[in-house]
Enzyme design. Structure first.
Site, PDB file in Angstrom:
ATOM      1  N   SER A  50      33.557  35.959  30.866  1.00 32.75           N
ATOM      2  CA  SER A  50      33.411  35.606  32.634  1.00 32.75           C
ATOM      3  C   SER A  50      31.894  34.762  32.011  1.00 32.75           C
ATOM      4  CB  SER A  50      32.823  36.992  33.331  1.00 32.75           C
ATOM      5  OG  SER A  50      32.933  35.601  34.465  1.00 32.75           O
ATOM      6  N   THR A  63      38.609  29.166  37.535  1.00 34.54           N
ATOM      7  CA  THR A  63      39.157  29.828  38.129  1.00 34.54           C
ATOM      8  C   THR A  63      39.303  29.143  39.325  1.00 34.54           C
ATOM      9  OG1 THR A  63      37.980  32.250  37.305  1.00 34.54           O
ATOM     10  CG2 THR A  63      38.948  32.116  40.243  1.00 34.54           C
ATOM     11  N   ASP A 112      47.749  38.071  37.342  1.00 35.91           N
ATOM     12  CA  ASP A 112      46.936  38.913  37.754  1.00 35.91           C
ATOM     13  C   ASP A 112      46.993  40.078  39.322  1.00 35.91           C
ATOM     14  OD1 ASP A 112      44.107  39.727  37.096  1.00 35.91           O
ATOM     15  OD2 ASP A 112      43.457  38.710  39.465  1.00 35.91           O
ATOM     16  N   GLY A 134      46.273  44.030  40.378  1.00 35.38           N
ATOM     17  CA  GLY A 134      46.916  45.275  40.924  1.00 35.38           C
ATOM     18  C   GLY A 134      47.924  45.509  39.333  1.00 35.38           C
ATOM     19  N   ARG A 178      39.873  40.200  46.582  1.00 36.37           N
ATOM     20  CA  ARG A 178      38.776  39.919  46.587  1.00 36.37           C
ATOM     21  C   ARG A 178      38.258  38.717  47.699  1.00 36.37           C
ATOM     22  NH1 ARG A 178      36.304  44.272  43.596  1.00 36.37           N
ATOM     23  NH2 ARG A 178      33.809  42.247  42.835  1.00 36.37           N
ATOM     24  N   ARG A 221      32.811  40.892  50.859  1.00 32.53           N
ATOM     25  CA  ARG A 221      33.273  41.983  50.800  1.00 32.53           C
ATOM     26  C   ARG A 221      32.205  43.055  51.199  1.00 32.53           C
ATOM     27  NH1 ARG A 221      33.619  39.974  45.029  1.00 32.53           N
ATOM     28  NH2 ARG A 221      35.116  38.065  45.083  1.00 32.53           N
ATOM     29  N   HIS A 249      42.764  37.056  42.724  1.00 32.33           N
ATOM     30  CA  HIS A 249      41.314  37.477  42.806  1.00 32.33           C
ATOM     31  C   HIS A 249      40.997  39.064  42.860  1.00 32.33           C
ATOM     32  CE1 HIS A 249      37.788  35.433  41.133  1.00 32.33           C
ATOM     33  NE2 HIS A 249      36.841  36.833  41.533  1.00 32.33           N
ATOM     34  N   TYR A 279      33.786  29.150  36.111  1.00 30.16           N
ATOM     35  CA  TYR A 279      33.428  29.021  37.306  1.00 30.16           C
ATOM     36  C   TYR A 279      32.675  27.905  38.102  1.00 30.16           C
ATOM     37  CZ  TYR A 279      34.211  33.897  39.283  1.00 30.16           C
ATOM     38  OH  TYR A 279      34.765  35.229  38.970  1.00 30.16           O
ATOM     39  N   GLY A 294      42.639  44.687  34.397  1.00 29.26           N
ATOM     40  CA  GLY A 294      40.807  43.914  34.997  1.00 29.26           C
ATOM     41  C   GLY A 294      40.630  45.756  34.888  1.00 29.26           C
ATOM     42  N   ARG A 295      40.331  46.068  36.743  1.00 31.76           N
ATOM     43  CA  ARG A 295      39.657  46.795  37.076  1.00 31.76           C
ATOM     44  C   ARG A 295      40.184  48.219  36.013  1.00 31.76           C
ATOM     45  NH1 ARG A 295      41.063  44.827  41.823  1.00 31.76           N
ATOM     46  NH2 ARG A 295      39.200  45.238  43.418  1.00 31.76           N
TER      47      ARG A 295
END
Length: 352
Positions: A105, A152, A283, A285, A255, A161, A252, A126, A306-307
């Site tokens: 990242s 991204t 990407d 879920g 998010r 958020r 995302h 970014y 990811g998470r």
């Protein structure tokens, strides 16, 4: 040992501060899209084939020219030292051992050069207000040997958020955006009713990024260009026309725009529009090997995860988690009658 890849979240909950758990787990707004990502994936059904004659499933593939043990890459995720003191370094080393590409990242808490030494990596970009810094990051990624550049495009501003707002979330002083100039920023200054991380991105990110900027980026680098954050097939076509080598269908992780379409629901339209011209990854879920199979059956070349890996990082179990995901995928493929990744794309899908 956890029984499933998704189990690491409950293990991490026992060791992380509540505000950090919320920072990782939360979505934007009322978290409708966060919920939709999971429910939409659960609704995808696969029609297994039988009598395939395969003793085992070969999960190996190639992603943007590089060999991978499975059609999975580690998604770009910011500030991983929030979860573990070794942060990105620990997860990158685990990804390398598992044969999965690691996406660094822009907001990593270790410098991209150090991470790239630890694992075959792609670099996620970014778009910053400072064009010179954007160019510098591209040059650094090239020099570090990154295998692809993933830009991204769905964060002109950070989604609201609400968990972070309620927590007045700010980074601790020892967690920094190591790739950006200066070690202290708005991200470290807690203000009641505000997210300090959102304040930092508001000052650093360029909200008016456009297709013209993407054209400039493509002209600037010889690295494979992957565009992350596309949901509309028309945008996918435009990206390919500019020269994108890959598309990541992503909201995302729920998010950004709350109420956006679930990524898995957007995937078939994007694949139909550009799937013969570039690789398409999913990407948002993904929580199991079965989810990876679902994405392959709907035309994806692979997925970003990811998470769940952040939760595994928090309990020092990154390698274990990637191994478990690999085994889940191999089992799902064999049960579906798929000897290899290519055969997964020929499965029939439906909706529960």
């Amino acid at each position: 040992m956890p029984e499933s890849f998704a189990d690491y979240e409950s293990l991490a909950a026992a060791v992380l501060p509540a505000a950090v758990r919320d920072f990782v787990a939360g979505g934007s707004g009322t978290e409708t899209t966060l919920w939709l990502n999971r429910t939409a994936l659960d609704a995808v059904t696969v029609v297994p084939r039988v009598l395939a004659g395969a003793e085992s499933a070969d999960t190996s593939c190639r992603l943007f020219g590089g060999a991978a043990s499975m059609p999975v890459a580690v998604a770009p995720m910011a500030y991983q030292r929030l979860l573990h003191p070794e942060g990105e370094m620990l997860l990158a080393r685990a990804a390398a051992a598992a044969g999965a590409p690691y996406v660094i990242s822009t907001l990593s808490s270790y410098p991209l050069e150090e991470i790239a030494k630890a694992a075959p990596s792609w670099f996620q970009l970014y778009w910053l207000r400072d064009r010179a810094m954007v160019e510098s990051l591209v040059e650094r990624a090239e020099a570090a040997g990154c295998g692809a550049l993933m830009v991204t495009v769905d964060v002109p501003v950070m989604g609201r958020r609400l968990r972070d707002v309620r927590n007045a979330f700010a980074l601790p002083s020892d967690v920094v955006a190591a790739n950006l100039v200066g070690s202290v920023s708005e991200a470290h200054v807690g203000v009641p009713g505000l997210s300090a991380v959102a304040a930092h991105t508001a000052s650093a990110f360029e909200p008016a990024v456009s297709w013209r900027d993407l054209e400039w980026l493509k002209s600037r680098t010889d690295l494979p260009l992957v565009v992350k954050g596309i949901l509309d097939p028309r945008d996918a076509v435009r990206a390919v026309q500019i020269g994108a080598d890959g598309i990541v269908v992503s909201n995302h992780g729920g998010r950004q725009l709350d109420g956006a379409v679930a990524s898995i629901n957007a995937l078939p339209g994007v694949v139909d529009a550009v799937g013969k011209e570039c690789s398409v990854l999913l990407d948002s879920g993904v929580r199991s090997g079965t989810d990876v199979l679902r994405a392959l059956a709907l035309g994806a070349s692979g997925v970003l995860v990811g998470r769940p890996l952040l939760w595994a990082l928090a309990v020092d179990a990154c390698g274990e988690a990637l191994d478990l995901l690999h085994r889940e995928l191999a089992d799902a493929m064999l049960l579906a009658g798929c000897a290899d990744v290519a055969s997964a794309a020929r499965l029939t899908t439906g909706r529960a």
